[in-house]
Design a protein around this motif. Structure first.
Motif, short mmCIF file in Angstrom:
data_model
loop_
_atom_site.label_atom_id
_atom_site.label_comp_id
_atom_site.label_asym_id
_atom_site.label_seq_id
_atom_site.Cartn_x
_atom_site.Cartn_y
_atom_site.Cartn_z
N ILE A 1 -34.37 -61.13 14.72
CA ILE A 1 -33.05 -61.57 15.14
C ILE A 1 -32.07 -60.49 14.68
O ILE A 1 -32.01 -60.16 13.48
CB ILE A 1 -32.66 -62.93 14.52
N ILE A 2 -31.33 -59.91 15.62
CA ILE A 2 -30.41 -58.82 15.30
C ILE A 2 -28.97 -59.26 15.62
O ILE A 2 -28.75 -60.19 16.40
CB ILE A 2 -30.75 -57.53 16.06
N ALA A 3 -28.01 -58.57 15.02
CA ALA A 3 -26.59 -58.85 15.29
C ALA A 3 -26.00 -57.68 16.06
O ALA A 3 -26.15 -56.52 15.66
CB ALA A 3 -25.85 -59.04 13.97
N ASP A 4 -25.33 -58.00 17.19
CA ASP A 4 -24.74 -56.94 18.02
C ASP A 4 -23.52 -57.49 18.76
O ASP A 4 -23.54 -58.61 19.27
CB ASP A 4 -25.77 -56.43 19.02
N GLU A 5 -22.46 -56.68 18.80
CA GLU A 5 -21.20 -57.09 19.43
C GLU A 5 -21.36 -57.33 20.94
O GLU A 5 -20.50 -57.95 21.57
CB GLU A 5 -20.13 -56.02 19.21
N TYR A 6 -22.43 -56.84 21.52
CA TYR A 6 -22.66 -57.03 22.96
C TYR A 6 -22.71 -58.50 23.33
O TYR A 6 -22.32 -58.90 24.42
CB TYR A 6 -23.98 -56.32 23.34
N VAL A 7 -23.16 -59.37 22.42
CA VAL A 7 -23.39 -60.77 22.72
C VAL A 7 -22.07 -61.53 22.84
O VAL A 7 -21.20 -61.42 21.97
CB VAL A 7 -24.29 -61.44 21.65
N ASP A 8 -21.93 -62.29 23.91
CA ASP A 8 -20.76 -63.14 24.13
C ASP A 8 -21.02 -64.50 23.47
O ASP A 8 -21.88 -65.25 23.89
CB ASP A 8 -20.53 -63.31 25.63
N MET A 9 -20.26 -64.81 22.41
CA MET A 9 -20.48 -66.05 21.66
C MET A 9 -20.22 -67.29 22.50
O MET A 9 -20.79 -68.35 22.25
CB MET A 9 -19.55 -66.08 20.43
N GLU A 10 -19.33 -67.15 23.51
CA GLU A 10 -18.93 -68.31 24.30
C GLU A 10 -19.90 -68.61 25.45
O GLU A 10 -19.82 -69.66 26.07
CB GLU A 10 -17.53 -68.08 24.89
N PHE A 11 -20.78 -67.67 25.74
CA PHE A 11 -21.66 -67.84 26.91
C PHE A 11 -23.01 -68.40 26.48
O PHE A 11 -23.66 -67.86 25.58
CB PHE A 11 -21.85 -66.51 27.63
N GLY A 12 -23.43 -69.46 27.16
CA GLY A 12 -24.75 -70.04 26.86
C GLY A 12 -24.83 -70.50 25.43
O GLY A 12 -23.92 -71.13 24.89
N THR A 13 -25.94 -70.17 24.78
CA THR A 13 -26.16 -70.60 23.39
C THR A 13 -25.64 -69.58 22.39
O THR A 13 -25.66 -69.82 21.19
CB THR A 13 -27.67 -70.80 23.14
N GLY A 14 -25.18 -68.42 22.91
CA GLY A 14 -24.72 -67.37 22.00
C GLY A 14 -25.86 -66.55 21.44
O GLY A 14 -25.64 -65.68 20.59
N ALA A 15 -27.09 -66.82 21.90
CA ALA A 15 -28.26 -66.04 21.49
C ALA A 15 -28.89 -65.46 22.75
O ALA A 15 -29.11 -66.17 23.73
CB ALA A 15 -29.27 -66.92 20.76
N VAL A 16 -29.16 -64.16 22.76
CA VAL A 16 -29.63 -63.46 23.96
C VAL A 16 -30.95 -62.75 23.67
O VAL A 16 -31.06 -62.02 22.68
CB VAL A 16 -28.58 -62.42 24.42
N LYS A 17 -31.94 -62.97 24.53
CA LYS A 17 -33.20 -62.24 24.44
C LYS A 17 -32.97 -60.79 24.82
O LYS A 17 -32.21 -60.49 25.74
CB LYS A 17 -34.28 -62.87 25.33
N ILE A 18 -33.59 -59.88 24.11
CA ILE A 18 -33.42 -58.46 24.36
C ILE A 18 -34.73 -57.86 24.87
O ILE A 18 -35.75 -57.89 24.17
CB ILE A 18 -32.95 -57.72 23.09
N THR A 19 -34.66 -57.33 26.11
CA THR A 19 -35.84 -56.72 26.75
C THR A 19 -35.46 -55.29 27.13
O THR A 19 -35.06 -55.03 28.27
CB THR A 19 -36.25 -57.51 28.01
N PRO A 20 -35.54 -54.34 26.24
CA PRO A 20 -35.02 -52.99 26.48
C PRO A 20 -35.60 -52.29 27.70
O PRO A 20 -34.94 -51.44 28.30
CB PRO A 20 -35.37 -52.24 25.20
N ALA A 21 -36.83 -52.62 28.06
CA ALA A 21 -37.48 -51.90 29.17
C ALA A 21 -37.14 -52.49 30.53
O ALA A 21 -37.56 -51.95 31.56
CB ALA A 21 -38.99 -51.89 28.97
N HIS A 22 -36.37 -53.62 30.55
CA HIS A 22 -36.14 -54.28 31.85
C HIS A 22 -34.70 -54.76 32.05
O HIS A 22 -34.45 -55.58 32.92
CB HIS A 22 -37.10 -55.46 32.01
N ASP A 23 -33.78 -54.25 31.28
CA ASP A 23 -32.37 -54.63 31.46
C ASP A 23 -31.49 -53.50 30.92
O ASP A 23 -31.70 -53.05 29.79
CB ASP A 23 -32.08 -55.94 30.71
#
Length: 880
Positions: free
Chosen positions: A260-282
């Motif tokens: 679990i990493i912390a990054d400003e990219y994540v929008d706290m207000e959207f969805g659950t505020g937790a985002v899966k990270i798939t570097p090779a496909h996004d």
């Protein structure tokens, strides 16, 4: 009468357009020679793709360019408009591949060389078609300098730039996220993507927190990509997750631990505020992965099937894998719920396949150092955008630019000039490499990829002029003057040409970027095959002529704005052409060259002559200024108004008495004015309507053998005549008012009327000088200027006009008995209508049951009828 002056009775563009264009080509009017004593003006045509017919967008683009280049040519510039076509790498490959499949031929089976032979056959056919269409449009291009992005000399420029950038460290090979088409099996650019709103889902999934019985809930629109997850990110300011940042999650189904990493990219207000990270496909995940040194796990092959990193899902197509993964998540208790979600999905615009962001090994151009000088050039005004607002689009892309993926996994295009040896040596060269410089082996393989089409297009303004050779054309015609293009490719093409020109030649490639909008259908929709609302320019030309189509495309066109296509407007444009044709025939039928030569120096102009010459002179100045500012639509509207209204509707009518009169000198003077004004009108109109203006001009016994090489009219101070313009304004407005009142009262044309004119001092001379015009054009028997309005006779019709007031004896306009009879009939009819309306409104059943709008409409009718009756009664009273 000289046979040369005979225009055909009927305007029929089919009879002369092709013949005229052929003559222009044979005479070489569009092929400028390098002449250091003349100033060059250059436009390089945005190259249409060789994938089919030109559409209305091309017609607009080419009409605007032709209007500019013809204007500049007539102004004395050594004007070059260089045409050409783009090989459109992926679009052409897809088209040819589909054509072969119809015949049962597969690209892979016939091999690269045989396939490329088929593409060249396609290319030759469609380039011929494009040339033909360009000629049909009347485009004054120099086909002797025609270019094609796959020409050998342009290929030389492409290889030269690739090697140059590579040696400068600006081209590199690397693994990065790219837009990938699994069907065409190639990387594609943003320009080749079409985003559409699609109904999709958010799958909410539990990710177990290692060593606890807790879960972290994430939501995704692409559950199949979870196979390549290497982290889950939360916002560092999100207090909900502060205590678990740095801990590990167990990736469902895969059973791989991820942080679990912390990054400003994540929008706290959207969805659950937790985002899966798939570097090779996004693409966003890729950037997050770089910041956190995450592993990049590519879980799909080039055709969109799950690869060996997908465990038991290996071999499944991406959407089949999605179904299987969702079922397994559900059965194993990881799936929380599924929520419907509308989102934008990127499709490959050539084959309609959903684009897959995927990490792949590609060739890239480093953009930061190339973009900076290109931004500065626009900010410093070396290149100007028209309209200026489009500079923001340019800056927005250039100042946030990413490295440019330039390789494509295709066969058609400029093959990347890189050779690989089994010893591991990579050689980048403009020439074919036969031996490895390191080990001497001749067992070399050239990179199988080709370059992005935009790579060769970026060099278009100078590769077409012979660069990298120092040709005479390059020295003389570069930098070019104006690029005309649509707003949709500012960043894909315009920006790339700017930085390419600066980097390779040290100068911007063009001084002006004239941006136009899109041609939409009459409802404002984008034209497309799916909507079936496309319009073939050739069909329009076949029905109405090229001039009418060109006129319609420019009329009302403001730089940067979309326009709508209305067939009625093309018809209206043809009507205008017909008006010019008939007016020109009238003038030519009355010309007497011997008489005109005898009095060619006469300046004994009538008021109408002075007026039209002054109006024409002002028009020349205004149109020239508008053209210089690229206000082409405004310029054309002014020419249209002058020809239709001032010249045809007024001047020709005003001078008819002189043409049919006995005063030879006055007749000759007016004929010379008529011919001059017609000639200038044709010259002003020529840039947008080249065919009809040429056909009329060559019948006029003019100074040049062709209007296209005639001089554009210039403003002459000696022709400015404010007094004549003011006086004619009084006269024209007076005549117009008299005509209107006669029309309203149904007065026959042969019935003459006396006019009493009570006018201001500044208008007296005008009405004195204009008596003849009133008599001939307003059926006036006499104009009497009165000093005051006292003791005026009764029964006068009063007209307030510019400069004063006109009075007409009513009985001059009408037969008293007949008019009384007509008025009484009208009175009876109105009284009947008033009574009918009154009864209807007093009917309670009607008022209570009829819609409120219907009742209100009857009330309005009743009031209108009463008002009309009052006017009729006053008229009857005045006659009695």
């Amino acid at each position: 009468m000289d046979e040369k002056k005979n225009l055909e009775t009927k305007y029929s563009p089919k009879e002369f357009e092709e013949k005229i264009y052929k003559n222009w080509e044979e005479k070489g009017y569009f092929t400028p020679k390098v002449d250091l004593n003349k100033k060059a003006y250059t436009i390089i045509m945005p190259p249409p793709n060789i994938t089919g017919k030109l559409h209305l967008g091309h017609a607009l683009d080419n009409t605007l360019q032709d209007m500019i280049i013809r204007f500049k040519r007539m102004q004395g510039y050594n004007a070059l408009w260089l045409p050409g076509e783009d090989h459109a790498s992926i679009a052409t490959e897809v088209k040819v591949e589909n054509e072969l499949l119809k015949k049962g031929i597969k690209k892979k089976e016939i091999g690269r060389e045989a396939f490329l032979e088929k593409v060249w056959e396609w290319t030759d056919e469609y380039r011929d078609s494009i040339r033909s269409q360009i000629k049909k449009m009347g485009c004054s291009v120099d086909f002797t300098r025609e270019s094609f992005t796959m020409d050998e000399r342009l290929n030389k420029a492409v290889k030269h730039v690739f090697v140059k950038l590579y040696n400068e460290g600006l081209i590199y090979q690397g693994n990065r996220i790219t837009n990938w088409c699994p069907k065409c099996v190639t990387a594609i650019s943003d320009a080749e993507m079409e985003h559409k709103e699609q109904q999709g889902n958010f799958w909410h999934i539990r990710y177990p927190l290692v060593g606890t019985d807790k879960f972290l809930e994430i939501a995704t629109t692409r559950p199949e990509t979870m196979l390549g997850d290497t982290a889950v990110a939360v916002n560092p300011r999100d207090e909900r997750y502060n205590d678990i940042v740095g801990k590990m999650l167990l990736l469902p189904l895969v059973n791989r631990e991820i942080p679990i990493i912390a990054d400003e990219y994540v929008d706290m207000e959207f969805g659950t505020g937790a985002v899966k990270i798939t570097p090779a496909h996004d693409p966003n995940d890729y950037e997050v992965g770089k910041r956190h040194n995450l592993k990049e796990i590519k879980i799909m092959d080039d055709k969109g099937h799950i690869n060996e990193f997908g465990g038991k899902y290996q071999g499944l197509e991406r959407y089949e894998a999605r179904k299987a993964i969702v079922e397994d998540l559900k059965s194993e208790g990881y799936l929380v719920n599924i929520k419907e979600h509308v989102h934008n999905v990127g499709f490959h615009d050539r084959c309609g396949t959903v684009v897959e962001p995927i990490i792949s090994k590609q060739w890239y151009v480093k953009m930061e150092s190339l973009a900076a000088p290109a931004v500065k050039a626009v900010k410093d005004g070396e290149t100007k955008f028209i309209p200026e607002r489009f500079e923001k689009t340019y800056y927005n892309w250039m100042e946030n630019i990413q490295d440019w993926c330039i390789s494509r996994q295709l066969w058609w295009g400029h093959r990347i000039p890189v050779w690989y040896c089994e010893c591991g040596e990579i050689t980048v060269s403009e020439e074919t490499v036969s031996f490895c410089p390191k080990c001497g082996s001749n067992n070399l393989k050239q990179d199988s990829d080709v370059l992005d089409t935009w790579f060769s297009s970026a060099l278009w303004p100078f590769s077409t002029l012979g660069w990298p050779e120092k040709t005479e054309d390059l020295e003389y015609f570069y930098p070019t003057d104006t690029l005309v293009t649509g707003y949709d490719i500012i960043f894909f093409w315009v920006a790339r040409m700017v930085f390419s020109g600066i980097h390779n030649l040290g100068e911007v490639p063009f001084k002006n970027v004239f941006i136009h909008g899109m041609v939409r259908d009459s409802e404002g929709r984008k034209m497309s095959k799916s909507l079936g609302n496309g319009v073939d320019p050739l069909e329009v030309i076949d029905e109405y002529g090229a001039d009418a189509l060109r006129f319609m495309l420019v009329t009302g066109n403001a730089p940067g704005n979309d326009i709508r296509f209305y067939p009625e407007r093309v018809e209206s444009a043809r009507n205008f052409a017909n008006k010019i044709w008939n007016a020109s025939r009238f003038v030519m039928m009355n010309l007497d060259e011997d008489l005109m030569k005898e009095y060619k120096d006469s300046k004994e102009y009538t008021l109408a002559d002075r007026w039209i010459l002054s109006k024409m002179n002002s028009l020349i100045k205004e149109v020239t200024e508008n053209m210089d500012k690229f206000e082409l639509g405004i310029a054309l509207q002014k020419v249209y108004d002058f020809i239709w209204i001032e010249f045809c509707d007024w001047y020709i009518e005003l001078v008819k008495p002189i043409l049919y009169g006995e005063d030879k000198k006055q007749k000759a003077t007016t004929l010379n004015v008529l011919k001059k004004v017609l000639t200038v009108s044709l010259q002003l109109l020529h840039p947008v309507m080249p065919f009809i203006t040429e056909e009329i001009y060559i019948h006029l016994d003019s100074d040049y053998e062709s209007i296209t090489i005639s001089s554009f009219p210039e403003y002459q101070e000696s022709l400015a005549d404010d007094k004549a313009e003011t006086q004619m304004t009084y006269i024209v407005e007076g005549i117009r008012s008299l005509r209107n009142v006669r029309a309203e009262m149904n007065v026959i044309r042969s019935r003459k009327t006396k006019v009493l004119a009570y006018v201001l001092d500044e208008a007296k001379e005008a009405f004195d000088n204009g008596k003849t015009y009133f008599e001939k054009l307003a059926s006036v028997s006499e104009v009497e200027i009165i000093k005051d309005k006292e003791n005026l006779p009764e029964n006068l019709v009063s007209l307030v006009v510019k400069g004063g007031e006109l009075f007409i004896p009513l009985l001059d306009l009408v037969d008293k008995e007949k008019e009384l009879e007509r008025l009484n009939k009208e009175k009876d009819k109105l009284e009947s209508e008033i009574e009918r309306t009154k009864k209807k409104l007093s009917n309670e059943r009607f008022v209570s049951k009829a819609p409120e709008s219907v009742v209100e409409e009857e009330k309005v009718k009743g009031e209108k009828y009463k008002s009309m009756l009052e006017a009729i009664l006053l008229r009857i009273e005045s006659l009695n």
